[in-house]
Design a protein around this motif. Structure first.
Motif, mmCIF file in Angstrom:
data_model
loop_
_atom_site.group_PDB
_atom_site.id
_atom_site.type_symbol
_atom_site.label_atom_id
_atom_site.label_comp_id
_atom_site.label_asym_id
_atom_site.label_seq_id
_atom_site.Cartn_x
_atom_site.Cartn_y
_atom_site.Cartn_z
ATOM 1 N N ARG A 179 -12.469 -0.949 -0.732
ATOM 2 C CA ARG A 179 -11.041 -0.880 -0.047
ATOM 3 C C ARG A 179 -10.979 -2.827 0.510
ATOM 4 O O ARG A 179 -11.551 -3.232 1.936
ATOM 5 C CB ARG A 179 -10.538 -0.072 0.965
ATOM 6 C CG ARG A 179 -9.346 -0.128 0.950
ATOM 7 C CD ARG A 179 -8.765 1.330 1.334
ATOM 8 N NE ARG A 179 -9.464 2.111 0.263
ATOM 9 C CZ ARG A 179 -8.371 2.917 -1.012
ATOM 10 N NH1 ARG A 179 -7.786 1.647 -1.226
ATOM 11 N NH2 ARG A 179 -8.709 3.797 -1.580
ATOM 12 N N THR A 180 -10.166 -3.672 -0.127
ATOM 13 C CA THR A 180 -10.022 -5.094 0.431
ATOM 14 C C THR A 180 -8.021 -4.951 1.216
ATOM 15 O O THR A 180 -7.793 -5.587 2.316
ATOM 16 C CB THR A 180 -9.722 -5.928 -0.168
ATOM 17 O OG1 THR A 180 -9.984 -5.686 -1.690
ATOM 18 C CG2 THR A 180 -10.965 -6.174 -0.517
ATOM 19 N N ASP A 181 -7.227 -4.099 0.860
ATOM 20 C CA ASP A 181 -6.093 -4.039 1.315
ATOM 21 C C ASP A 181 -6.006 -2.043 1.361
ATOM 22 O O ASP A 181 -6.156 -1.128 0.733
ATOM 23 C CB ASP A 181 -5.098 -3.794 -0.204
ATOM 24 C CG ASP A 181 -3.588 -3.696 0.476
ATOM 25 O OD1 ASP A 181 -3.455 -3.225 1.452
ATOM 26 O OD2 ASP A 181 -2.439 -4.470 0.056
ATOM 27 N N PHE A 182 -5.758 -2.569 3.307
ATOM 28 C CA PHE A 182 -5.820 -0.749 3.603
ATOM 29 C C PHE A 182 -4.290 -0.235 3.953
ATOM 30 O O PHE A 182 -4.408 1.346 4.650
ATOM 31 C CB PHE A 182 -6.306 -0.743 5.296
ATOM 32 C CG PHE A 182 -7.740 -2.047 4.946
ATOM 33 C CD1 PHE A 182 -8.533 -1.853 4.057
ATOM 34 C CD2 PHE A 182 -7.495 -3.191 5.992
ATOM 35 C CE1 PHE A 182 -10.123 -2.336 4.466
ATOM 36 C CE2 PHE A 182 -8.887 -4.100 6.083
ATOM 37 C CZ PHE A 182 -9.968 -3.700 5.300
ATOM 38 N N GLU A 183 -3.410 -0.545 3.439
ATOM 39 C CA GLU A 183 -1.887 -0.195 3.503
ATOM 40 C C GLU A 183 -1.811 0.274 2.152
ATOM 41 O O GLU A 183 -1.038 0.649 2.281
ATOM 42 C CB GLU A 183 -1.266 -1.879 4.133
ATOM 43 C CG GLU A 183 -1.007 -1.918 5.115
ATOM 44 C CD GLU A 183 -1.790 -0.843 6.543
ATOM 45 O OE1 GLU A 183 -0.936 0.171 6.394
ATOM 46 O OE2 GLU A 183 -2.473 -1.212 7.221
ATOM 47 N N ALA A 184 -2.321 0.108 1.401
ATOM 48 C CA ALA A 184 -1.527 -0.362 -0.286
ATOM 49 C C ALA A 184 -1.922 1.515 -0.447
ATOM 50 O O ALA A 184 -2.402 2.028 0.200
ATOM 51 C CB ALA A 184 -2.196 -1.500 -1.334
ATOM 52 N N LYS A 185 -1.425 1.536 -1.631
ATOM 53 C CA LYS A 185 -1.551 3.188 -2.022
ATOM 54 C C LYS A 185 -3.076 3.037 -2.307
ATOM 55 O O LYS A 185 -3.529 1.868 -2.890
ATOM 56 C CB LYS A 185 -0.974 3.386 -3.671
ATOM 57 C CG LYS A 185 0.842 3.456 -3.625
ATOM 58 C CD LYS A 185 1.714 3.777 -4.817
ATOM 59 C CE LYS A 185 3.351 3.446 -4.584
ATOM 60 N NZ LYS A 185 3.326 3.803 -5.992
ATOM 61 N N LYS A 186 -3.774 4.280 -2.891
ATOM 62 C CA LYS A 186 -5.311 4.217 -2.764
ATOM 63 C C LYS A 186 -5.826 3.857 -4.109
ATOM 64 O O LYS A 186 -6.532 2.909 -4.239
ATOM 65 C CB LYS A 186 -5.773 5.628 -2.872
ATOM 66 C CG LYS A 186 -5.449 6.784 -3.718
ATOM 67 C CD LYS A 186 -5.865 7.915 -3.519
ATOM 68 C CE LYS A 186 -5.789 9.224 -4.563
ATOM 69 N NZ LYS A 186 -6.107 9.990 -4.640
ATOM 70 N N HIS A 187 -5.341 3.913 -5.470
ATOM 71 C CA HIS A 187 -5.206 2.740 -6.120
ATOM 72 C C HIS A 187 -5.773 0.991 -5.963
ATOM 73 O O HIS A 187 -6.183 0.235 -7.399
ATOM 74 C CB HIS A 187 -5.043 3.465 -7.676
ATOM 75 C CG HIS A 187 -5.314 4.748 -8.731
ATOM 76 N ND1 HIS A 187 -4.717 5.977 -7.535
ATOM 77 C CD2 HIS A 187 -6.711 5.540 -8.962
ATOM 78 C CE1 HIS A 187 -5.234 6.854 -8.617
ATOM 79 N NE2 HIS A 187 -6.348 6.554 -8.748
ATOM 80 N N GLU A 188 -4.748 0.908 -5.721
ATOM 81 C CA GLU A 188 -4.127 -0.362 -5.402
ATOM 82 C C GLU A 188 -4.888 -1.129 -4.515
ATOM 83 O O GLU A 188 -5.102 -2.995 -5.065
ATOM 84 C CB GLU A 188 -2.790 -0.640 -5.279
ATOM 85 C CG GLU A 188 -1.939 -0.220 -6.580
ATOM 86 C CD GLU A 188 -0.427 0.401 -6.022
ATOM 87 O OE1 GLU A 188 0.381 -0.085 -4.742
ATOM 88 O OE2 GLU A 188 0.142 0.418 -7.214
ATOM 89 N N GLY A 189 -5.373 -1.394 -3.317
ATOM 90 C CA GLY A 189 -6.535 -1.951 -2.577
ATOM 91 C C GLY A 189 -7.576 -2.083 -2.783
ATOM 92 O O GLY A 189 -8.407 -2.142 -1.790
ATOM 93 N N ILE A 190 -8.288 -1.547 -3.543
ATOM 94 C CA ILE A 190 -9.161 -1.803 -3.920
ATOM 95 C C ILE A 190 -10.059 -2.939 -4.800
ATOM 96 O O ILE A 190 -9.558 -3.509 -5.589
ATOM 97 C CB ILE A 190 -9.714 -0.353 -5.095
ATOM 98 C CG1 ILE A 190 -9.963 0.827 -4.159
ATOM 99 C CG2 ILE A 190 -11.012 -0.524 -5.808
ATOM 100 C CD1 ILE A 190 -9.513 1.610 -5.499
ATOM 101 N N SER A 191 -11.050 -3.384 -4.813
ATOM 102 C CA SER A 191 -11.229 -4.862 -5.245
ATOM 103 C C SER A 191 -12.994 -4.017 -5.324
ATOM 104 O O SER A 191 -13.171 -3.378 -5.248
ATOM 105 C CB SER A 191 -11.516 -6.105 -4.198
ATOM 106 O OG SER A 191 -10.556 -6.518 -4.040
#
Ligand SMILES: Cc1cc2nc3c(=O)[nH]c(=O)nc-3n(C[C@H](O)[C@H](O)[C@H](O)COP(=O)(O)OP(=O)(O)OC[C@H]3O[C@@H](n4cnc5c(N)ncnc54)[C@H](O)[C@@H]3O)c2cc1C
Length: 393
Positions: A179-191
């Motif tokens: 997880r690289t964006d901790f605020e985004a919706k769960k599918h969107e903050g993943i790298s």
């Protein structure tokens, strides 16, 4: 067509000269499987030269472009190569998550620099890869993953853990969802990131199963440095890469055990172990079960062939891989149930010198895991229901 006939002849004579005799028989045990990697200890000179020769031709990854060390073969040529390898019962020269999972994702989403860095060593079997997807609270619901990769300016810093990492203790590098964006919706903050398993802060703990041991580890990350240039695809868009990789993983698992992938046909094994009268097995119920199994197997092989042709014509495999994963793994479990009943009491031998040296019982138990790894059967059925049949969620 003439080209293919010529190619088959070329392959046949190359294999005659280059496939060592001892590599022309099924594995006798797990130890015969060549995984490659930095610290891999080859079982024999033949095993090493078989890998080296196939890698030099690019035939450990026959369909990959030649500029990355692959064989540059077309679909029909790859099929001929597989048929010729199966004809002489050649063992796969290399088993590699790099080839079956990471490579396709790198080829599609990786930048040129990453392809050049990682693909040729994968083809040569020099680096062994581990898959860091599942976490204690993110298996079927993978997008709930919590391993945190924080931006530290010139690098990322990873903390968290993974679980069920197959051969995590033996991997040289890991491809990993973080997880690289901790605020985004769960599918969107993943790298989707990659790192060397020797990096400071990475440790593994073995997971023991009821059988006493297992290939799995927990993998723990404590302030692990991840280089910024080791991200595949866009930052925070790793879910797309992850899903694409899963389609390849699922197709790979679906085809495990198929006769077209080199397994001895069940009917042949039955004839060998039980004998025949005028070429016919005596037990009519077993005969019918085997016939039903072999027809279902052939149907799956042909359907996969058709889907591969569609992929070549530009259609994405997508959710179809879930259909194959579900059917192929249930079929593989049926294969082992049949082999167990054909082999009788000997099949239960765990070790020793009875007919299968315990290989069959272990393979039978291992086949149960096929419908869990890469996403469970229930999850595949959910995907088929929603994305193929269009049923309401
Ligand atoms: C042989 C093997 C090798 C593996 N190798 C790796 C590896 O190298 N790297 C890695 O990251 N992971 C690996 N895994 C882990 C694997 O991906 C997970 O086990 C799998 O995704 C299931 O997750 P879970 O175990 O957390 O089960 P859960 O997600 O907790 O599921 C438990 C049960 O609930 C069912 N279930 C869950 N959600 C739903 C739903 N929405 N609808 C219907 N049923 C549902 C499941 O089908 C299952 O029966 C491996 C697993 C196996 C068996």
């Amino acid at each position: 067509m003439t080209d293919l006939i010529e190619f088959r002849q070329e392959v046949r004579s190359w294999l005659d000269q280059n496939c060592p005799e001892s590599m022309r028989s099924p594995y006798r045990s797990e130890a015969d499987i060549c995984w490659g990697g930095r610290d891999y200890e080859f079982q024999s000179d033949d095993q090493k030269s078989w890998l080296d020769r196939m890698a030099e031709k690019g035939w450990t990854a026959p369909a990959w472009p030649t500029e990355y060390g692959g064989g540059g073969l077309g679909r029909s040529q790859v099929k001929v190569l597989k048929e010729e390898l199966a004809r002489i019962h050649a063992r796969p020269p290399l088993m590699s998550f790099g080839i079956s999972m990471l490579g396709p994702a790198l080829l599609k989403f990786g930048c040129e620099e990453l392809k050049q860095q990682h693909l040729p060593p994968i083809v040569r079997g020099e680096v062994r890869w581990a898959q860091g997807y599942s976490e204690p609270n993110a298996g079927s619901d993978l997008a709930s993953l919590a391993a945190r990769c924080a931006d530290k300016g010139d690098h990322y810093c990873l903390n968290g853990s993974k679980v069920w990492t197959s051969y995590g203790d033996l991997g040289d590098w890991m491809f990993c969802l973080v997880r690289t964006d901790f605020e985004a919706k769960k599918h969107e903050g993943i790298s989707f990131v990659m790192f060397d398993m020797d990096t400071t802060g990475i440790s593994t703990r073995p997971i023991r199963l009821i059988s006493g041991k297992s290939p799995f580890t927990e993998t723990l990350f404590e302030d692990v440095r991840v280089e910024k240039n080791q991200v595949i695809g866009e930052l925070n868009q790793g879910w797309t890469v992850a899903k694409y990789l899963l389609t390849h993983e699922r197709e790979m698992i679906a085809t495990t055990g198929l006769s077209s992938a080199g397994s001895v046909p069940v009917g042949k094994t039955a004839a060998h172990l039980l004998g025949t009268e005028n070429g016919v097995l005596h037990n009519s119920i077993l005969r019918a079960d085997i016939a039903r199994f072999e027809m279902d197997e052939r149907c799956l092989e042909l359907t996969i062939e058709r889907a591969r042709d569609e992929v070549k014509a530009g259609v994405s495999l997508g959710a179809t891989s879930s259909m194959f994963k579900y059917y192929g793994t249930e079929l593989n479990k049926r294969r082992y149930e049949l082999l167990m009943s054909i082999s009788g009491n000997d099949a239960l031998a765990w070790e020793g010198d009875r007919s299968h040296n315990g290989r069959l019982a272990k393979a039978w138990l291992r086949s149960k895991g096929n419908s869990i790894e890469g996403g469970t059967s229930e999850i595949q059925l959910n995907i088929v229901a929603k994305r193929i049949l269009g049923l309401p969620g």
